[in-house]
Design a protein around this motif. Structure first.
Motif, PDB file in Angstrom:
ATOM      1  N   GLY A 100       0.781  -1.227   0.000  1.00  0.00           N
ATOM      2  CA  GLY A 100       0.000   0.000   0.000  1.00  0.00           C
ATOM      3  C   GLY A 100       0.811   1.274   0.000  1.00  0.00           C
ATOM      4  N   LEU A 101       2.135   1.165  -0.117  1.00  0.00           N
ATOM      5  CA  LEU A 101       2.960   2.367  -0.157  1.00  0.00           C
ATOM      6  C   LEU A 101       2.690   3.151  -1.432  1.00  0.00           C
ATOM      7  CD1 LEU A 101       6.434   1.113   1.100  1.00  0.00           C
ATOM      8  CD2 LEU A 101       4.915   2.694   2.277  1.00  0.00           C
ATOM      9  N   VAL A 102       2.765   4.471  -1.319  1.00  0.00           N
ATOM     10  CA  VAL A 102       2.609   5.324  -2.493  1.00  0.00           C
ATOM     11  C   VAL A 102       3.860   5.189  -3.349  1.00  0.00           C
ATOM     12  CG1 VAL A 102       2.378   7.698  -3.303  1.00  0.00           C
ATOM     13  CG2 VAL A 102       1.105   6.937  -1.295  1.00  0.00           C
ATOM     14  N   ARG A 103       3.676   4.811  -4.632  1.00  0.00           N
ATOM     15  CA  ARG A 103       4.810   4.759  -5.564  1.00  0.00           C
ATOM     16  C   ARG A 103       5.096   6.175  -6.053  1.00  0.00           C
ATOM     17  NH1 ARG A 103       7.410   0.165  -4.847  1.00  0.00           N
ATOM     18  NH2 ARG A 103       8.378   0.418  -6.895  1.00  0.00           N
ATOM     19  N   ARG A 104       6.351   6.515  -6.210  1.00  0.00           N
ATOM     20  CA  ARG A 104       6.728   7.888  -6.526  1.00  0.00           C
ATOM     21  C   ARG A 104       7.607   7.901  -7.779  1.00  0.00           C
ATOM     22  NH1 ARG A 104       8.070  10.836  -0.942  1.00  0.00           N
ATOM     23  NH2 ARG A 104       6.982  12.493  -2.047  1.00  0.00           N
ATOM     24  N   PRO A 105       6.984   7.740  -8.950  1.00  0.00           N
ATOM     25  CA  PRO A 105       7.757   7.625 -10.196  1.00  0.00           C
ATOM     26  C   PRO A 105       8.697   8.797 -10.448  1.00  0.00           C
ATOM     27  CG  PRO A 105       5.452   7.057 -10.561  1.00  0.00           C
ATOM     28  CD  PRO A 105       5.544   7.617  -9.181  1.00  0.00           C
ATOM     29  N   ARG A 106       8.297  10.009 -10.077  1.00  0.00           N
ATOM     30  CA  ARG A 106       9.124  11.188 -10.362  1.00  0.00           C
ATOM     31  C   ARG A 106      10.454  11.107  -9.621  1.00  0.00           C
ATOM     32  NH1 ARG A 106       8.623  15.016  -6.117  1.00  0.00           N
ATOM     33  NH2 ARG A 106       7.115  14.321  -4.549  1.00  0.00           N
ATOM     34  N   LEU A 107      10.434  10.553  -8.399  1.00  0.00           N
ATOM     35  CA  LEU A 107      11.665  10.436  -7.618  1.00  0.00           C
ATOM     36  C   LEU A 107      12.433   9.167  -7.972  1.00  0.00           C
ATOM     37  CD1 LEU A 107      10.348  11.596  -4.118  1.00  0.00           C
ATOM     38  CD2 LEU A 107      11.556  12.928  -5.845  1.00  0.00           C
ATOM     39  N   LEU A 108      11.706   8.095  -8.264  1.00  0.00           N
ATOM     40  CA  LEU A 108      12.380   6.852  -8.645  1.00  0.00           C
ATOM     41  C   LEU A 108      13.147   7.017  -9.948  1.00  0.00           C
ATOM     42  CD1 LEU A 108       9.607   4.293  -7.646  1.00  0.00           C
ATOM     43  CD2 LEU A 108      11.851   4.569  -6.566  1.00  0.00           C
ATOM     44  N   ALA A 109      12.627   7.881 -10.848  1.00  0.00           N
ATOM     45  CA  ALA A 109      13.353   8.147 -12.102  1.00  0.00           C
ATOM     46  C   ALA A 109      14.687   8.822 -11.815  1.00  0.00           C
ATOM     47  CB  ALA A 109      12.500   9.005 -13.022  1.00  0.00           C
ATOM     48  N   GLU A 110      14.707   9.739 -10.836  1.00  0.00           N
ATOM     49  CA  GLU A 110      15.969  10.383 -10.451  1.00  0.00           C
ATOM     50  C   GLU A 110      16.950   9.355  -9.908  1.00  0.00           C
ATOM     51  OE1 GLU A 110      17.183  13.192 -11.065  1.00  0.00           O
ATOM     52  OE2 GLU A 110      16.036  14.889 -10.311  1.00  0.00           O
ATOM     53  N   LEU A 111      16.448   8.463  -9.033  1.00  0.00           N
ATOM     54  CA  LEU A 111      17.342   7.489  -8.414  1.00  0.00           C
ATOM     55  C   LEU A 111      17.800   6.424  -9.398  1.00  0.00           C
ATOM     56  CD1 LEU A 111      16.527   8.938  -5.820  1.00  0.00           C
ATOM     57  CD2 LEU A 111      16.504   6.714  -4.686  1.00  0.00           C
ATOM     58  N   ALA A 112      17.012   6.171 -10.441  1.00  0.00           N
ATOM     59  CA  ALA A 112      17.435   5.191 -11.444  1.00  0.00           C
ATOM     60  C   ALA A 112      18.724   5.629 -12.125  1.00  0.00           C
ATOM     61  CB  ALA A 112      16.333   4.979 -12.475  1.00  0.00           C
ATOM     62  N   GLY A 113      18.975   6.943 -12.143  1.00  0.00           N
ATOM     63  CA  GLY A 113      20.192   7.470 -12.757  1.00  0.00           C
ATOM     64  C   GLY A 113      21.418   7.350 -11.886  1.00  0.00           C
ATOM     65  N   ARG A 114      21.305   6.696 -10.719  1.00  0.00           N
ATOM     66  CA  ARG A 114      22.465   6.587  -9.813  1.00  0.00           C
ATOM     67  C   ARG A 114      23.599   5.799 -10.440  1.00  0.00           C
ATOM     68  NH1 ARG A 114      18.465   3.256  -8.318  1.00  0.00           N
ATOM     69  NH2 ARG A 114      18.845   1.093  -7.678  1.00  0.00           N
ATOM     70  N   PHE A 115      23.305   4.940 -11.432  1.00  0.00           N
ATOM     71  CA  PHE A 115      24.349   4.167 -12.094  1.00  0.00           C
ATOM     72  C   PHE A 115      25.031   4.961 -13.209  1.00  0.00           C
ATOM     73  CE2 PHE A 115      21.461   0.874 -10.421  1.00  0.00           C
ATOM     74  CZ  PHE A 115      22.352   0.164  -9.637  1.00  0.00           C
ATOM     75  N   ASP A 116      24.574   6.198 -13.436  1.00  0.00           N
ATOM     76  CA  ASP A 116      25.159   7.028 -14.496  1.00  0.00           C
ATOM     77  C   ASP A 116      25.987   8.176 -13.939  1.00  0.00           C
ATOM     78  OD1 ASP A 116      23.802   5.497 -16.443  1.00  0.00           O
ATOM     79  OD2 ASP A 116      21.982   6.693 -16.149  1.00  0.00           O
ATOM     80  N   ARG A 117      26.014   8.330 -12.610  1.00  0.00           N
ATOM     81  CA  ARG A 117      26.736   9.456 -12.006  1.00  0.00           C
ATOM     82  C   ARG A 117      27.517   8.963 -10.793  1.00  0.00           C
ATOM     83  NH1 ARG A 117      21.260  10.050  -9.943  1.00  0.00           N
ATOM     84  NH2 ARG A 117      20.629  10.982 -11.910  1.00  0.00           N
ATOM     85  N   ARG A 118      28.451   9.798 -10.337  1.00  0.00           N
ATOM     86  CA  ARG A 118      29.277   9.399  -9.193  1.00  0.00           C
ATOM     87  C   ARG A 118      28.487   9.376  -7.891  1.00  0.00           C
ATOM     88  NH1 ARG A 118      34.461  12.986  -8.722  1.00  0.00           N
ATOM     89  NH2 ARG A 118      34.792  11.624  -6.925  1.00  0.00           N
ATOM     90  N   LEU A 119      27.594  10.350  -7.696  1.00  0.00           N
ATOM     91  CA  LEU A 119      26.992  10.523  -6.372  1.00  0.00           C
ATOM     92  C   LEU A 119      25.512  10.872  -6.485  1.00  0.00           C
ATOM     93  CD1 LEU A 119      27.390  10.827  -3.255  1.00  0.00           C
ATOM     94  CD2 LEU A 119      27.937  13.234  -3.681  1.00  0.00           C
ATOM     95  N   THR A 120      24.702  10.210  -5.682  1.00  0.00           N
ATOM     96  CA  THR A 120      23.287  10.538  -5.537  1.00  0.00           C
ATOM     97  C   THR A 120      23.018  10.714  -4.049  1.00  0.00           C
ATOM     98  OG1 THR A 120      22.699   9.229  -7.490  1.00  0.00           O
ATOM     99  CG2 THR A 120      20.924   9.785  -5.956  1.00  0.00           C
ATOM    100  N   VAL A 121      22.412  11.829  -3.676  1.00  0.00           N
ATOM    101  CA  VAL A 121      22.150  12.123  -2.263  1.00  0.00           C
ATOM    102  C   VAL A 121      20.656  12.334  -2.065  1.00  0.00           C
ATOM    103  CG1 VAL A 121      22.546  13.730  -0.365  1.00  0.00           C
ATOM    104  CG2 VAL A 121      24.419  13.160  -1.911  1.00  0.00           C
ATOM    105  N   VAL A 122      20.105  11.667  -1.061  1.00  0.00           N
ATOM    106  CA  VAL A 122      18.723  11.897  -0.633  1.00  0.00           C
ATOM    107  C   VAL A 122      18.812  12.454   0.781  1.00  0.00           C
ATOM    108  CG1 VAL A 122      16.449  10.894  -0.252  1.00  0.00           C
ATOM    109  CG2 VAL A 122      17.925   9.965  -2.049  1.00  0.00           C
ATOM    110  N   VAL A 123      18.517  13.741   0.935  1.00  0.00           N
ATOM    111  CA  VAL A 123      18.738  14.397   2.220  1.00  0.00           C
ATOM    112  C   VAL A 123      17.469  15.110   2.676  1.00  0.00           C
ATOM    113  CG1 VAL A 123      19.715  16.450   1.088  1.00  0.00           C
ATOM    114  CG2 VAL A 123      20.223  16.016   3.498  1.00  0.00           C
ATOM    115  N   ALA A 124      17.015  14.780   3.884  1.00  0.00           N
ATOM    116  CA  ALA A 124      15.810  15.394   4.452  1.00  0.00           C
ATOM    117  C   ALA A 124      15.718  14.962   5.907  1.00  0.00           C
ATOM    118  CB  ALA A 124      14.556  14.965   3.683  1.00  0.00           C
ATOM    119  N   GLY A 125      14.844  15.632   6.635  1.00  0.00           N
ATOM    120  CA  GLY A 125      14.634  15.281   8.030  1.00  0.00           C
ATOM    121  C   GLY A 125      13.977  13.927   8.180  1.00  0.00           C
ATOM    122  N   ALA A 126      13.887  13.472   9.433  1.00  0.00           N
ATOM    123  CA  ALA A 126      13.247  12.192   9.705  1.00  0.00           C
ATOM    124  C   ALA A 126      11.795  12.242   9.254  1.00  0.00           C
ATOM    125  CB  ALA A 126      13.329  11.876  11.194  1.00  0.00           C
TER     126      ALA A 126
END
Length: 586
Positions: free
Chosen positions: A19-45
Motif C-alpha cells: 500500500g505504499l505510495v509509488r513515486r515515479p518522479r523520484l524513482l526516475a531520479e534514483l534510477a540514474g544513480r548508475f550514471d553518475r558518481r553521487l546521488t544524495v537523498v537528504v531530508a529530516g526524519a
C-alpha cells in the motif's frame, strides 16, 4: 571474522509495506544513480528517504541496470574499520575482504563492466566523526563502474555541491520528498479518506501524512501539542523549543542552551519519538514542527549560539558552524572560517570540515577572500590552488582585508617554495604588509629570505632568518620552522623528542619526521607509529601533505623490513603525485 560479527552489518534494505505510495518522479531520479558518481537523498526524519531508496533498489532488481550494495549505518560505523567491514560485506559478502579503501575500490572494479552502487542509508549517524574522511576518499577513488548513493538527515560532509555543479551528482532534498497533491490523493484513497485531491487535507510531510491517513486527523502535530505538550510546564516547553533545534542533546549542551535546571534526560523524559544514544538524546523531527513557535525567536537563537560556542570549544567544528548558521549568525560562521583557514594545512582543517565550511558560508563570503581560501585547500592540483590563491589575493586587496592578503601571500610563497624556490622574491605589496606588522606577511618574507640563502648554499643564514617565521598561531610557527629545518637537512634542530611524538599520538608528521631523520628511534619501534599515520592523519588532509607523508612512511617501512607495505605506500604516493608541484612529486 565470525558469523555473529558479520550479522551485525545491516546489508539488506527494509521490507516494503504493502500500500505504499509509488513515486515515479523520484524513482526516475534514483534510477540514474548508475550514471553518475553521487546521488544524495537528504531530508529530516519522516520524509521517506529509506522507503524511497528501498523502492529504487527493488525496481532495479526487477529490471537491473547494475548491482546495489546496501548498508544501513549504525553507531558502530562511526569507527572507520567497522564501516569498511560493512561496505565490504555489502559488496562481497565478506566483512574482511577490504581492509582499506583501495581494497574496497578493487572489489568494485572486479565487478566491471557491471556497475555497482554503494547505498549508504542513515549516513547522518556519521556526523561528528572522522569516518566521513573515509567516505570522501572512497568517493574520490571509486573506479568508473562504482557509484555512491547516500540517504541522510543532513547534507553529507562531501563535495556535494561541487560535484552537482559539474553534473556528477544529483541531490533529492526535503522539498522534493514532500508529497504532491496527486500523491496525497493516492494516499487518501488508500487510507479511506476520499480520493479527490481537492478534498485531501493531509500534510505534505510523508510520515505525518501516513500517520494521519491511517489513524485520522487527530494524529497530527496539533495532536502532539494537545496530548503531550500542553500538560508540560511552560518553562520546560520553552526549553524544549530551544533544544529541539539541536540534533543531538547532552547535559553540557542543554545547560548551555537552556540553563542548568535540566539534564538532557530530564528535559526529554516521558516524550515519545526520542532516540537515546548513550548519554545523548535525539528528538524526532516531528518535535521541531510541534515546538516551532513555543520559544521566542530571540530566545532560541541565543540558545543556539551558546550551544555552538560549546561545540566549537569541543572541536566539533561542523556542528558548531551549522548551529551558528541556523541561529541567523552569518558573521559568526565567517569568523570561525577565518580562524581556521589561517592554521597550517597539516594540522588545521581536514578536508571534510573545509567542505562543510565552504557550503555554509554566506554567498558574499563564499565569493570573497575567505571563500577562495577554502577553495584553494579543496582543489586537487597545484595549478588550481595557485589560481584560487590569486583570486583570494585579488578579492582581499579589493575589500581592504589585509589579514587575508597576508594569508594569501603566505600560501603563495609556500607554494612557490615547493615549486620554484630559485625564482622567489619579495614583491612590494608583501613588503608593505610585513612592514605594517602582519605576522603572516613577515613570515612570508622570512621564508623567501631563507630560500634565497639556501640557493646560495648559506645554511646558517637560511636558519638565522627563521626567527621571523611564525604567524598568529603558535602551531603555525612550529610547523613552518620544523619544515624548513628538515628541508635544510637540520632535523637535530627541530625542538621535539621521541616522547613528544608518542604523546602527540602521531598527530604531527613534521615532529615524527625529525625524530626519524636524526635516528632517535629504531625502525622496529618507528614502524607501528608511522604505519598508523596515513590512515589516521594524512588522508584527512590534502595531497600536498599526503604525498610527502606517504613517502616518509614508506622509507620507515623499508627500514623495518616491511617491503610489501613500503611498495604499497610508494605506489599510493606516486598515484597522488600528479596533484602536487613537481618538487614534492620528486
Amino acid at each position: 571474522m565470525t558469523g555473529a560479527r558479520a550479522r551485525s552489518f545491516r546489508n539488506e534494505p527494509p521490507s516494503l509495506r504493502s500500500g505504499l505510495v509509488r513515486r515515479p518522479r523520484l524513482l526516475a531520479e534514483l534510477a540514474g544513480r548508475f550514471d553518475r558518481r553521487l546521488t544524495v537523498v537528504v531530508a529530516g526524519a519522516g520524509y521517506g528517504k529509506t522507503t524511497l531508496l528501498s523502492q529504487a533498489v527493488e525496481e532495479n532488481r526487477l529490471d537491473p541496470r547494475g548491482v546495489d550494495a546496501w548498508l544501513l549505518v549504525g553507531e558502530r560505523d562511526r569507527a572507520s574499520a567497522h564501516l569498511l567491514g560493512g561496505l565490504s560485506a555489502a559488496i562481497a559478502g565478506d566483512p574482511e575482504a577490504a581492509p582499506d579503501v583501495d581494497a574496497l575500490c578493487d572489489l568494485v572494479l572486479l565487478r566491471a563492466p557491471e556497475s555497482v552502487c554503494l547505498v549508504i542509508d542513515d549516513a547522518h549517524v556519521l556526523d561528528g566523526s572522522d569516518t566521513w574522511d573515509l567516505v570522501s576518499e572512497l568517493l574520490e577513488h571509486l573506479p568508473r563502474n562504482g557509484h555512491l548513493a547516500i540517504g541522510s538527515r543532513t547534507m553529507p560532509a562531501l563535495s556535494v555541491r561541487r560535484l552537482q555543479a559539474a553534473g556528477e551528482a544529483v541531490v533529492v532534498e526535503q522539498d522534493d520528498l514532500a508529497f504532491t497533491a496527486d500523491e496525497l490523493a493516492d494516499l487518501a484513497g488508500a487510507g479511506g479518506l476520499g480520493a479527490s485531491a481537492d478534498d485531501v487535507r493531509l500534510p505534505s510531510w510523508p510520515a505525518l501524512a501516513v500517520l494521519t491517513a491511517s489513524a485520522g486527523y487527530d494524529a497530527s502535530i496539533g495532536y502532539l501539542w494537545e496530548e503531550i505538550l500542553r500538560p508540560v510546564e511552560e518553562d520546560r516547553r520553552v526549553a524544549l523549543g530551544c533544544a529541539s533545534r539541536l540534533d543531538l542533546l547532552d547535559d553540557e549542551l542543554v545547560a548551555a542552551a537552556c540553563g542548568d535546571r535540566w539534564t538532557a534526560a530530564d528535559l526529554v523524559a516521558g516524550l515519545p519519538l526520542v532516540d537515546s544514544l548513550g548519554g545523548s538524546h535525539r528528538l524526532h523531527d516531528l518535535w521541531r514542527a510541534a515546538l516551532a513557535d513555543v520559544a521566542p525567536t530571540v530566545a532560541w537563537r541565543a540558545a543556539l549560539v551558546r550551544a555552538a560556542d560549546v561545540l566549537l570549544a569541543r572541536g566539533d567544528l561542523v556542528r558548531a558552524v551549522k548551529a551558528y548558521r541556523d541561529a541567523g549568525e552569518p558573521d559568526r560562521v565567517v569568523e570561525v572560517a577565518r580562524r581556521f583557514v589561517s592554521l597550517p594545512l597539516s594540522t588545521g582543517l581536514n578536508r571534510a570540515e573545509a567542505e562543510v565550511l565552504f557550503d555554509l558560508l554566506p554567498p558574499a563570503a563564499r565569493s570573497g577572500p575567505v571563500g577562495w581560501c577554502l577553495e584553494s585547500v579543496l582543489l586537487s592540483n597545484a595549478d588550481g590552488v595557485h589560481r584560487a590563491l590569486d583570486q583570494m589575493l585579488e578579492r582581499a586587496t579589493a575589500s581592504g582585508d589585509d589579514e587575508m592578503r597576508a594569508l594569501a601571500w603566505w600560501r603563495l610563497v609556500q607554494l612557490q617554495g615547493d615549486s620554484d624556490p630559485a625564482a622567489m622574491e619579495v614583491p612590494d605589496e608583501l613588503r608593505e604588509l610585513a612592514d605594517a606588522g602582519w605576522p603572516l606577511a613577515r613570515s612570508a618574507v622570512a621564508l623567501v629570505r631563507s630560500h634565497e640563502a639556501q640557493e646560495r648554499a648559506d645554511v646558517a643564514e637560511a636558519i638565522a632568518v627563521l626567527d621571523d617565521l611564525g604567524g598568529p598561531h603558535p602551531q603555525t610557527r612550529k610547523v613552518a620552522v620544523g619544515s624548513r629545518l628538515l628541508a635544510l637537512g637540520q632535523p637535530e634542530l627541530v625542538a621535539v623528542t621521541f616522547d613528544d611524538v608518542l604523546a602527540e599520538d602521531a598527530a604531527d608528521p613534521i615532529a615524527a619526521q625529525a625524530v626519524w631523520f636524526r635516528g632517535d628511534v629504531h625502525p622496529d619501534l618507528a614502524w607501528p607509529i608511522a604505519e598508523a599515520m596515513p590512515a589516521a592523519y594524512g588522508l584527512r588532509r590534502f595531497a600536498g601533505v599526503e604525498v610527502p607523508l606517504l613517502a616518509i612512511v614508506a622509507s620507515v617501512a623499508l627500514a623495518a623490513g616491511h617491503t610489501e607495505e613500503a611498495r604499497a605506500l610508494a605506489d599510493r604516493a606516486l598515484g597522488r603525485a600528479h596533484l602536487v608541484v613537481s618538487r614534492l612529486a620528486l
